[in-house]
Design a protein around this motif. Structure first.
Motif, PDB file in Angstrom:
ATOM      1  N   TYR A   1       0.837  -1.208   0.000  1.00 19.34           N
ATOM      2  CA  TYR A   1       0.000   0.000   0.000  1.00 19.34           C
ATOM      3  C   TYR A   1       0.864   1.247   0.000  1.00 19.34           C
ATOM      4  CZ  TYR A   1      -3.835  -3.088   1.308  1.00 19.34           C
ATOM      5  OH  TYR A   1      -4.765  -4.093   1.320  1.00 19.34           O
ATOM      6  N   THR A   2       0.385   2.282  -0.692  1.00 23.20           N
ATOM      7  CA  THR A   2       1.027   3.588  -0.611  1.00 23.20           C
ATOM      8  C   THR A   2       0.330   4.384   0.493  1.00 23.20           C
ATOM      9  OG1 THR A   2      -0.476   4.649  -2.181  1.00 23.20           O
ATOM     10  CG2 THR A   2       1.510   3.593  -3.091  1.00 23.20           C
ATOM     11  N   PRO A   3       1.025   5.337   1.089  1.00 23.97           N
ATOM     12  CA  PRO A   3       0.357   6.156   2.099  1.00 23.97           C
ATOM     13  C   PRO A   3      -0.909   6.835   1.566  1.00 23.97           C
ATOM     14  CG  PRO A   3       2.725   6.491   2.231  1.00 23.97           C
ATOM     15  CD  PRO A   3       2.463   5.647   1.001  1.00 23.97           C
ATOM     16  N   GLU A   4      -0.863   7.290   0.342  1.00 27.99           N
ATOM     17  CA  GLU A   4      -2.004   8.019  -0.234  1.00 27.99           C
ATOM     18  C   GLU A   4      -3.266   7.161  -0.317  1.00 27.99           C
ATOM     19  OE1 GLU A   4       1.798   9.675  -1.145  1.00 27.99           O
ATOM     20  OE2 GLU A   4       1.050   7.727  -1.817  1.00 27.99           O
ATOM     21  N   GLU A   5      -3.117   5.887  -0.643  1.00 33.81           N
ATOM     22  CA  GLU A   5      -4.312   5.058  -0.792  1.00 33.81           C
ATOM     23  C   GLU A   5      -4.899   4.601   0.545  1.00 33.81           C
ATOM     24  OE1 GLU A   5      -3.728   1.179  -2.835  1.00 33.81           O
ATOM     25  OE2 GLU A   5      -1.599   1.518  -2.468  1.00 33.81           O
ATOM     26  N   LEU A   6      -4.186   4.838   1.636  1.00 36.09           N
ATOM     27  CA  LEU A   6      -4.693   4.447   2.953  1.00 36.09           C
ATOM     28  C   LEU A   6      -5.572   5.512   3.601  1.00 36.09           C
ATOM     29  CD1 LEU A   6      -1.418   2.859   4.334  1.00 36.09           C
ATOM     30  CD2 LEU A   6      -3.487   1.638   3.626  1.00 36.09           C
ATOM     31  N   VAL A   7      -5.349   6.772   3.261  1.00 39.43           N
ATOM     32  CA  VAL A   7      -6.094   7.867   3.877  1.00 39.43           C
ATOM     33  C   VAL A   7      -7.588   7.711   3.568  1.00 39.43           C
ATOM     34  CG1 VAL A   7      -6.437  10.374   3.944  1.00 39.43           C
ATOM     35  CG2 VAL A   7      -4.121   9.429   3.825  1.00 39.43           C
ATOM     36  N   GLY A   8      -8.386   7.753   4.632  1.00 39.16           N
ATOM     37  CA  GLY A   8      -9.833   7.631   4.498  1.00 39.16           C
ATOM     38  C   GLY A   8     -10.356   6.215   4.680  1.00 39.16           C
ATOM     39  N   LYS A   9      -9.485   5.226   4.619  1.00 33.24           N
ATOM     40  CA  LYS A   9      -9.922   3.833   4.785  1.00 33.24           C
ATOM     41  C   LYS A   9     -10.217   3.546   6.249  1.00 33.24           C
ATOM     42  CE  LYS A   9      -7.638   1.436   0.981  1.00 33.24           C
ATOM     43  NZ  LYS A   9      -8.824   1.250   0.190  1.00 33.24           N
ATOM     44  N   LYS A  10     -11.133   2.625   6.458  1.00 37.63           N
ATOM     45  CA  LYS A  10     -11.375   2.100   7.804  1.00 37.63           C
ATOM     46  C   LYS A  10     -10.695   0.746   7.887  1.00 37.63           C
ATOM     47  CE  LYS A  10     -15.140   4.860   9.242  1.00 37.63           C
ATOM     48  NZ  LYS A  10     -16.525   4.928   9.672  1.00 37.63           N
ATOM     49  N   ILE A  11     -10.010   0.526   9.003  1.00 38.78           N
ATOM     50  CA  ILE A  11      -9.226  -0.689   9.184  1.00 38.78           C
ATOM     51  C   ILE A  11      -9.604  -1.342  10.513  1.00 38.78           C
ATOM     52  CG2 ILE A  11      -7.284   0.172   7.815  1.00 38.78           C
ATOM     53  CD1 ILE A  11      -5.835   0.726  10.531  1.00 38.78           C
ATOM     54  N   VAL A  12      -9.104  -2.549  10.716  1.00 42.66           N
ATOM     55  CA  VAL A  12      -9.264  -3.239  11.986  1.00 42.66           C
ATOM     56  C   VAL A  12      -7.968  -3.027  12.770  1.00 42.66           C
ATOM     57  CG1 VAL A  12      -9.704  -5.455  13.094  1.00 42.66           C
ATOM     58  CG2 VAL A  12     -10.833  -4.909  10.929  1.00 42.66           C
ATOM     59  N   TYR A  13      -8.115  -2.596  14.019  1.00 44.43           N
ATOM     60  CA  TYR A  13      -7.000  -2.081  14.818  1.00 44.43           C
ATOM     61  C   TYR A  13      -7.008  -2.708  16.210  1.00 44.43           C
ATOM     62  CZ  TYR A  13      -4.998   1.575  17.898  1.00 44.43           C
ATOM     63  OH  TYR A  13      -4.297   2.269  18.856  1.00 44.43           O
ATOM     64  N   LEU A  14      -5.862  -3.203  16.636  1.00 43.38           N
ATOM     65  CA  LEU A  14      -5.689  -3.711  17.997  1.00 43.38           C
ATOM     66  C   LEU A  14      -5.150  -2.569  18.848  1.00 43.38           C
ATOM     67  CD1 LEU A  14      -5.627  -6.016  20.087  1.00 43.38           C
ATOM     68  CD2 LEU A  14      -3.344  -6.583  19.229  1.00 43.38           C
ATOM     69  N   SER A  15      -5.974  -2.102  19.790  1.00 43.58           N
ATOM     70  CA  SER A  15      -5.610  -0.878  20.512  1.00 43.58           C
ATOM     71  C   SER A  15      -4.826  -1.124  21.792  1.00 43.58           C
ATOM     72  CB  SER A  15      -6.870  -0.084  20.857  1.00 43.58           C
ATOM     73  OG  SER A  15      -7.627  -0.740  21.851  1.00 43.58           O
ATOM     74  N   ASN A  16      -4.915  -2.294  22.369  1.00 47.09           N
ATOM     75  CA  ASN A  16      -4.308  -2.457  23.690  1.00 47.09           C
ATOM     76  C   ASN A  16      -3.056  -3.331  23.697  1.00 47.09           C
ATOM     77  OD1 ASN A  16      -5.830  -4.807  23.284  1.00 47.09           O
ATOM     78  ND2 ASN A  16      -6.372  -5.009  25.437  1.00 47.09           N
ATOM     79  N   ILE A  17      -2.329  -3.311  22.603  1.00 48.16           N
ATOM     80  CA  ILE A  17      -1.020  -3.946  22.597  1.00 48.16           C
ATOM     81  C   ILE A  17      -0.023  -2.925  23.170  1.00 48.16           C
ATOM     82  CG2 ILE A  17      -0.406  -3.241  20.247  1.00 48.16           C
ATOM     83  CD1 ILE A  17       0.803  -6.090  19.900  1.00 48.16           C
TER      84      ILE A  17
END
Length: 110
Positions: free
Chosen positions: A54-70
């Motif tokens: 992925y390029t940084p540009e194509e990631l902006v605006g996407k929703k992702i799955v994120y592990l917050s408590n690592i």
């Protein structure tokens, strides 16, 4: 692979996050720094080794799955406050896990 208990699984805080900003980490070919909006958790910064796919540009605006408590970790001078979840297959293909339909940032994944 070892099994974990259901109680251990419940300790994971997996949420939907929206990518607000993304930029290449200087001096490293594979890393991207992402600024995420994670609902009630606010903004978080993570570093991920997904620049081959992925390029940084194509990631902006996407929703992702994120592990917050690592545990937070400093990577190339950037404090990473979590981890995005992205499977990589045996052929070296990597994809983001993204919600199928629109859902609010910060929503917990159960």
């Amino acid at each position: 692979m070892d099994n974990i208990s259901f109680e251990d699984f419940q300790k994971l805080d997996i949420r939907i996050a929206k990518v607000l900003e993304a930029e290449a980490v200087e001096g490293v070919d594979k890393l991207i720094k992402l600024t995420l909006e994670v609902g009630e958790l606010g903004e978080r910064t993570i570093v991920s080794g997904i620049r081959d796919w992925y390029t940084p540009e194509e990631l902006v605006g996407k929703k992702i799955v994120y592990l917050s408590n690592i545990e937070e970790k400093e990577i190339k001078g950037v404090k990473s406050q979590g981890m995005l979840l992205a499977p990589e297959d045996e052929n070296g293909n990597c994809v983001l896990l993204i919600p199928e339909k629109e859902i609010d940032s910060g929503t917990k994944v159960h």
